[in-house]
Design a protein around this motif. Structure first.
Motif, PDB file in Angstrom:
ATOM      1  N   THR A  48      24.535 -23.599 -28.306  1.00 33.62           N
ATOM      2  CA  THR A  48      25.640 -24.154 -27.562  1.00 33.62           C
ATOM      3  C   THR A  48      25.289 -24.324 -26.005  1.00 33.62           C
ATOM      4  N   THR A  49      24.607 -23.140 -25.759  1.00 34.34           N
ATOM      5  CA  THR A  49      23.811 -23.294 -24.421  1.00 34.34           C
ATOM      6  C   THR A  49      23.152 -24.489 -24.270  1.00 34.34           C
ATOM      7  N   ARG A  50      22.182 -24.391 -25.226  1.00 30.66           N
ATOM      8  CA  ARG A  50      21.314 -25.794 -25.458  1.00 30.66           C
ATOM      9  C   ARG A  50      22.109 -27.046 -25.266  1.00 30.66           C
ATOM     10  N   SER A  51      22.881 -27.238 -26.177  1.00 33.60           N
ATOM     11  CA  SER A  51      23.506 -28.583 -26.154  1.00 33.60           C
ATOM     12  C   SER A  51      23.891 -28.965 -25.009  1.00 33.60           C
ATOM     13  N   VAL A  52      24.705 -28.104 -24.027  1.00 34.97           N
ATOM     14  CA  VAL A  52      25.165 -28.507 -22.797  1.00 34.97           C
ATOM     15  C   VAL A  52      24.104 -28.736 -21.899  1.00 34.97           C
ATOM     16  N   ALA A  53      22.887 -27.908 -22.105  1.00 33.92           N
ATOM     17  CA  ALA A  53      21.802 -28.036 -21.176  1.00 33.92           C
ATOM     18  C   ALA A  53      20.875 -29.332 -21.279  1.00 33.92           C
ATOM     19  N   VAL A  54      21.154 -29.814 -22.742  1.00 28.42           N
ATOM     20  CA  VAL A  54      20.454 -30.910 -23.103  1.00 28.42           C
ATOM     21  C   VAL A  54      21.276 -32.246 -22.710  1.00 28.42           C
ATOM     22  N   ALA A  55      22.565 -31.848 -22.869  1.00 27.55           N
ATOM     23  CA  ALA A  55      23.637 -33.137 -22.622  1.00 27.55           C
ATOM     24  C   ALA A  55      23.250 -33.341 -20.876  1.00 27.55           C
ATOM     25  N   HIS A  56      22.941 -32.227 -20.265  1.00 27.93           N
ATOM     26  CA  HIS A  56      22.866 -32.612 -19.081  1.00 27.93           C
ATOM     27  C   HIS A  56      21.432 -33.311 -18.484  1.00 27.93           C
ATOM     28  N   GLU A  57      20.539 -33.173 -19.479  1.00 33.02           N
ATOM     29  CA  GLU A  57      19.239 -33.786 -19.334  1.00 33.02           C
ATOM     30  C   GLU A  57      19.264 -35.202 -19.885  1.00 33.02           C
ATOM     31  N   LEU A  58      20.325 -35.618 -20.930  1.00 29.73           N
ATOM     32  CA  LEU A  58      20.255 -36.697 -21.383  1.00 29.73           C
ATOM     33  C   LEU A  58      21.216 -37.626 -20.443  1.00 29.73           C
ATOM     34  N   GLU A  59      22.225 -37.154 -19.913  1.00 28.36           N
ATOM     35  CA  GLU A  59      23.308 -38.074 -19.361  1.00 28.36           C
ATOM     36  C   GLU A  59      23.134 -37.946 -17.677  1.00 28.36           C
ATOM     37  N   GLY A  60      22.168 -37.090 -17.295  1.00 28.20           N
ATOM     38  CA  GLY A  60      22.011 -36.874 -15.820  1.00 28.20           C
ATOM     39  C   GLY A  60      20.986 -37.641 -15.339  1.00 28.20           C
ATOM     40  N   GLN A  61      20.366 -38.640 -16.106  1.00 32.00           N
ATOM     41  CA  GLN A  61      19.036 -39.372 -15.614  1.00 32.00           C
ATOM     42  C   GLN A  61      19.537 -40.704 -15.416  1.00 32.00           C
ATOM     43  N   TYR A  62      18.759 -41.559 -14.883  1.00 30.12           N
ATOM     44  CA  TYR A  62      18.942 -42.970 -14.681  1.00 30.12           C
ATOM     45  C   TYR A  62      19.246 -43.529 -15.981  1.00 30.12           C
ATOM     46  N   ASN A  63      18.220 -43.420 -16.828  1.00 30.56           N
ATOM     47  CA  ASN A  63      18.129 -44.104 -18.353  1.00 30.56           C
ATOM     48  C   ASN A  63      18.846 -43.134 -19.092  1.00 30.56           C
ATOM     49  N   ASP A  64      20.524 -43.109 -18.764  1.00 24.48           N
ATOM     50  CA  ASP A  64      20.843 -42.283 -19.736  1.00 24.48           C
ATOM     51  C   ASP A  64      21.054 -42.332 -21.176  1.00 24.48           C
ATOM     52  N   VAL A  65      21.147 -41.171 -21.840  1.00 24.28           N
ATOM     53  CA  VAL A  65      21.520 -41.134 -23.429  1.00 24.28           C
ATOM     54  C   VAL A  65      23.034 -40.654 -23.170  1.00 24.28           C
ATOM     55  N   SER A  66      23.891 -41.726 -23.516  1.00 23.74           N
ATOM     56  CA  SER A  66      25.440 -41.217 -23.449  1.00 23.74           C
ATOM     57  C   SER A  66      25.963 -40.691 -24.803  1.00 23.74           C
ATOM     58  N   LEU A  67      26.616 -39.499 -24.731  1.00 23.33           N
ATOM     59  CA  LEU A  67      27.253 -38.964 -26.138  1.00 23.33           C
ATOM     60  C   LEU A  67      28.591 -39.258 -25.992  1.00 23.33           C
ATOM     61  N   ASN A  68      28.865 -39.084 -27.583  1.00 22.59           N
ATOM     62  CA  ASN A  68      30.207 -39.454 -27.894  1.00 22.59           C
ATOM     63  C   ASN A  68      31.030 -38.139 -28.038  1.00 22.59           C
TER      64      ASN A  68
END
Length: 508
Positions: free
Chosen positions: A207-227
């Motif tokens: 769960t720590t990893r999930s939130v940290a990965v979401a930060h990497e995916l959605e915190g960039q200019y080329n976002d990978v948005s999550l549902n």
């Protein structure tokens, strides 16, 4: 297994960590050898999940992470299940899952909860015994509503550093998250799924990893948005649960789990009808009279101390004499030993329904965690048998169910402060993600009898300013950390997660 109070040791124990895999350091000659192509196996299958017949393709093997010049640096291991006949990627969700540790492979969620096969172990908190262990079809797999990818980060499963790459380059909250985010982006590239609904989930440190990965995916200019983000046995705020002198929060956050455990083992006088009712009582006491008493410290009046001690005895199942000796502050390790001491047992940590027999009754803490050694043999046998036999993977490496991935770098990359002085908390990442992605929702699943990631601590971490509670769902289960080891909760967890995905409007 010794119970320690260091931050790293506490976090490393969040998934069932009691075993150290052998060190796999390579001689220079092997490190200099040419790196072979990634090993991959692709097989076709058909199964029935949620009452629906599904034909799907299983792809298991390595994906290489490379530097800017194309040189392979590390192999991420994964197993993906993709429904056949997909014509419109926007209509089929994809869910990426992993376990925690941070040294744990994805075997637990894969072979215990959401994969197309699962290993059968006793559902009533008993030892798994000896092989052979039944590996059966899993109708509770998620494949009827979403494609699924199970991910093993570097140092877990079959994932490893390549050549002369130092695996420590991937061992840290931010380092690990970057590598998993890189894998996800590559998987979306290779499978043409950039516009599919996307879910990300993990268990324990996962769960720590999930939130940290979401930060990497959605915190960039080329976002990978999550549902959606799926948090199973959540731990986001490590500081709040750190067992160090002067930190009163762990006593407050652990108390409701002590109460549900005492209730389960019939140590509560005049008990309420359910674990949920017991938890509600204990929450109110923990955040009210108990918290006030702890914060008053040495100025706590004697009469108030006596009242709190009496109530604390009811909620913990421990004697007032023991609680007075412990200064009204009982650490989990002592609780596991003391609650059932007179009965000749200690309780589990990952799941306090389990009972263990120690060398003697005099110890301060248990010899080991019966809720882990009661299941580990079955899961290890299952993942190795299933990957090598059913999925035809010809792998010479050993699958690391739980291994050493240290020293782990706990300091977040964008967090200020000197090492050792940083409050490790990824919850603000989640709050930011919710604020910046209006379509993001969060699923939180917690077991009443889990001390690795107590339910009240999970609630506390997300009950802060900056969070939208209307988009966070909490679900509770009558088991512990790995609630799916109880058959009824496996079905409930699967149904709850499927409903969460379907609420996005695309799961079917």
């Amino acid at each position: 297994m010794r119970f320690t109070t260091s931050l790293a040791a506490i976090a490393l124990a969040l998934s069932p960590i009691a075993v150290h895999a052998a060190d796999e350091k390579k001689p220079d000659a092997i490190a200099d050898a040419p790196i072979p192509p990634p090993l991959v196996s692709v097989t076709k299958h058909r199964g029935t999940f949620g009452g629906q017949a599904v034909s799907y393709t299983a792809t298991t093997g390595e994906t290489y992470l490379k530097d800017k010049d194309g040189k392979p640096l590390a192999a991420i291991f994964s197993t993906s299940y993709v429904k056949d006949g997909l014509t419109d990627p926007t209509k089929r969700p994809i869910t990426f899952l992993f376990n925690g540790g941070p040294g744990s492979g994805s075997v637990w969620l894969h072979m215990g909860a959401f994969g197309p096969k699962r290993v059968v172990i006793p559902s009533d908190a008993r030892d798994d015994g000896a092989p052979p262990f039944p590996i059966v079809d899993n109708p509770d797999s998620l494949i009827d509503v979403t494609d699924v990818v199970f991910i093993d980060p570097v140092g877990t499963g079959f994932a490893h550093a390549l050549g002369k790459t130092d695996p420590k380059d991937y061992w840290g909250v931010s380092k690990d998250a970057k590598s998993v985010a890189e894998f996800i982006r590559k998987w979306l590239d290779d499978n043409g799924r950039w516009n599919s609904p996307k879910y990300l989930g993990g268990e324990s440190y996962g769960t720590t990893r999930s939130v940290a990965v979401a930060h990497e995916l959605e915190g960039q200019y080329n976002d990978v948005s999550l549902n959606g983000i799926i948090l199973i046995s959540s731990i986001l705020d490590f500081g709040a649960t750190a067992e160090v002198q002067g930190n009163e929060m762990p006593y407050i956050l652990n108390l409701p789990s002590m109460a549900t455990t005492a209730w389960y083992h019939k140590k509560v006088p005049n008990p309420p009808a359910s674990a949920a009712a017991m938890a509600a009582e204990a929450r109110a006491f923990a955040i009210g009279p108990y918290a006030a008493a702890l914060l008053k410290g040495n100025t706590l009046p004697a009469d108030e101390r006596a009242q709190v001690r009496t109530q604390l005895s009811r909620y913990t199942g421990l004697s007032e004499q023991y609680l007075e000796t412990a200064n009204l502050r009982v650490v989990p390790g002592r609780f596991y030993k003391e609650l059932l001491r007179a009965d000749g047992f200690s309780t589990g940590r990952l799941d306090t329904r389990y009972k263990g027999v120690d060398y003697d009754r005099a110890g301060e803490e248990p010899d080991n965690d019966p809720s882990f050694y009661a299941i580990d043999g079955a899961y290890s046998a299952a993942i190795n048998s299933y990957l090598r036999d059913d999925l035809k993977l010809k792998m010479e490496r050993r699958y690391v169910t739980i291994g050493p991935v240290g020293p782990w770098e706990w300091k977040l990359e964008d967090q200020r402060g000197r090492d050792g002085e940083v409050y490790v908390n990824v919850a603000p990442y989640l709050g930011q993600a919710l604020r910046e992605n209006s379509g993001l929702r969060v699923f939180v699943g917690q077991g009443w009898y889990d001390f690795a990631t107590p339910f009240f601590a999970a609630e506390y971490s997300m009950n802060r300013p900056g969070f939208d509670p209307s988009r966070i769902q909490f679900h509770y289960y009558d088991a512990g950390h790995m609630m799916y080891v109880r058959d009824e909760d496996l079905h409930k967890l699967s149904s709850d997660v499927k409903a969460f995905i379907r609420q996005g409007g695309t799961g079917r």
